[in-house]
Design a protein around this motif. Structure first.
Motif, mmCIF file in Angstrom:
data_model
loop_
_atom_site.group_PDB
_atom_site.id
_atom_site.type_symbol
_atom_site.label_atom_id
_atom_site.label_comp_id
_atom_site.label_asym_id
_atom_site.label_seq_id
_atom_site.Cartn_x
_atom_site.Cartn_y
_atom_site.Cartn_z
ATOM 1 N N MET A 62 0.762 -0.682 -0.318
ATOM 2 C CA MET A 62 -0.062 0.110 -0.425
ATOM 3 C C MET A 62 0.902 1.637 0.203
ATOM 4 O O MET A 62 2.003 1.561 0.403
ATOM 5 C CB MET A 62 -0.871 -0.005 1.168
ATOM 6 C CG MET A 62 -2.062 1.193 1.280
ATOM 7 S SD MET A 62 -2.944 0.898 2.565
ATOM 8 C CE MET A 62 -1.483 0.018 4.030
ATOM 9 N N GLU A 63 0.710 2.399 -0.562
ATOM 10 C CA GLU A 63 1.272 3.719 -0.926
ATOM 11 C C GLU A 63 0.351 4.438 -0.612
ATOM 12 O O GLU A 63 -0.465 4.991 -1.663
ATOM 13 C CB GLU A 63 2.464 3.444 -1.892
ATOM 14 C CG GLU A 63 3.379 4.391 -2.109
ATOM 15 C CD GLU A 63 3.965 4.060 -3.499
ATOM 16 O OE1 GLU A 63 5.187 5.095 -2.726
ATOM 17 O OE2 GLU A 63 3.967 3.037 -3.901
ATOM 18 N N GLY A 64 0.760 5.381 0.125
ATOM 19 C CA GLY A 64 0.243 7.231 0.320
ATOM 20 C C GLY A 64 1.236 8.030 -0.593
ATOM 21 O O GLY A 64 1.954 8.578 -0.662
ATOM 22 N N CYS A 88 -3.049 1.499 7.640
ATOM 23 C CA CYS A 88 -3.934 2.638 6.764
ATOM 24 C C CYS A 88 -4.570 3.123 6.863
ATOM 25 O O CYS A 88 -4.827 5.358 6.528
ATOM 26 C CB CYS A 88 -5.652 2.089 5.618
ATOM 27 S SG CYS A 88 -5.936 2.899 5.122
ATOM 28 N N GLN A 89 -5.185 3.995 8.576
ATOM 29 C CA GLN A 89 -5.185 4.632 9.146
ATOM 30 C C GLN A 89 -4.002 5.304 9.668
ATOM 31 O O GLN A 89 -4.678 6.670 9.893
ATOM 32 C CB GLN A 89 -6.254 3.683 10.383
ATOM 33 C CG GLN A 89 -7.381 3.817 10.010
ATOM 34 C CD GLN A 89 -8.849 4.272 9.749
ATOM 35 O OE1 GLN A 89 -8.589 5.264 9.801
ATOM 36 N NE2 GLN A 89 -9.347 3.995 9.116
ATOM 37 N N GLN A 94 -1.464 10.884 8.600
ATOM 38 C CA GLN A 94 -0.266 11.844 8.747
ATOM 39 C C GLN A 94 -0.008 12.757 7.914
ATOM 40 O O GLN A 94 -1.303 13.436 6.900
ATOM 41 C CB GLN A 94 0.637 10.520 8.790
ATOM 42 C CG GLN A 94 1.368 9.676 9.518
ATOM 43 C CD GLN A 94 2.325 8.609 8.993
ATOM 44 O OE1 GLN A 94 2.998 8.335 7.445
ATOM 45 N NE2 GLN A 94 3.328 8.211 9.721
ATOM 46 N N TRP A 95 0.855 13.764 8.084
ATOM 47 C CA TRP A 95 0.894 14.970 7.138
ATOM 48 C C TRP A 95 2.286 15.316 6.044
ATOM 49 O O TRP A 95 2.172 15.603 5.331
ATOM 50 C CB TRP A 95 1.337 16.151 7.923
ATOM 51 C CG TRP A 95 2.725 16.159 8.923
ATOM 52 C CD1 TRP A 95 3.113 15.119 9.848
ATOM 53 C CD2 TRP A 95 3.398 16.695 8.189
ATOM 54 N NE1 TRP A 95 4.239 15.737 10.328
ATOM 55 C CE2 TRP A 95 4.830 16.475 9.147
ATOM 56 C CE3 TRP A 95 3.900 17.596 7.543
ATOM 57 C CZ2 TRP A 95 6.414 16.686 9.160
ATOM 58 C CZ3 TRP A 95 5.230 17.667 7.276
ATOM 59 C CH2 TRP A 95 6.520 17.717 8.351
ATOM 60 N N GLY A 96 1.633 13.487 5.883
ATOM 61 C CA GLY A 96 3.540 13.320 5.053
ATOM 62 C C GLY A 96 5.252 13.898 4.722
ATOM 63 O O GLY A 96 5.487 14.533 4.345
#
Length: 125
Positions: A62-64, A88-89, A94-96
Motif C-alpha cells: 500500500m502506498e500513500g 491505512c488509518q 499523517q501529514w506526509g
C-alpha cells in the motif's frame, strides 16, 4: 464527523494505492481488507482517491501520496486485514513529513562536571 489535519485544515493524503495478487496465499489479508474495509473508507474519506490494482505474482503493498510530494509505502505481505486497516488509518492521519531516524551514539563524557554530580539530596537542609 471525520477530523482534518490540525496543522493546515486540509487533508494531506491525496491518493492511496493498494496492490495485491489475487491468487497468492500471502496476499489474503490484503484481499480481505479490500473486501471489508475499502468500501467504507471510500465513503468516509471521499476526498481521497483510492486505487486498488491486481498484480499477479507481486507482493501486496500500500502506498500513500501526500500534498507535499512525498509518498510512503507500506508492505502488506503476510499481514491480516486488521493490521492493514491500522496502517491505512496511520497513513490517512499523517501529514506526509519525512520519517526521522535518530542515528549515532549517545554523547557521554568521562570528565565529571565542575559543579559536581547532581543528586536528589543536594539542596536539602
Amino acid at each position: 464527523l471525520v477530523k482534518m489535519n490540525s496543522r493546515t485544515g486540509l487533508w494531506q493524503l491525496t491518493k492511496l494505492t493498494i496492490q495485491y495478487c489475487d491468487t497468492s496465499y500471502h496476499s489474503r489479508g490484503a484481499r480481505e481488507f479490500v473486501e471489508k474495509f475499502v468500501p467504507a473508507l471510500k465513503e468516509k474519506y471521499s476526498q481521497i482517491e483510492f486505487v486498488v490494482t491486481h498484480k499477479r505474482g507481486r507482493p501486496a503493498h500500500m502506498e500513500g501520496f501526500y500534498r507535499n510530494g512525498r509518498h510512503k509505502p507500506v508492505g502488506l505481505h503476510k499481514h491480516d486485514a486488521e493490521w492493514i486497516n491500522e496502517r491505512c488509518q496511520l497513513l490517512l492521519h499523517q501529514w506526509g513529513g519525512k520519517n526521522v531516524t535518530h542515528s549515532g551514539k549517545r554523547v557521554s563524557t568521562t570528565t565529571p562536571s565542575l559543579q559536581g554530580m547532581w543528586t536528589p539530596f543536594l539542596n536539602r537542609e
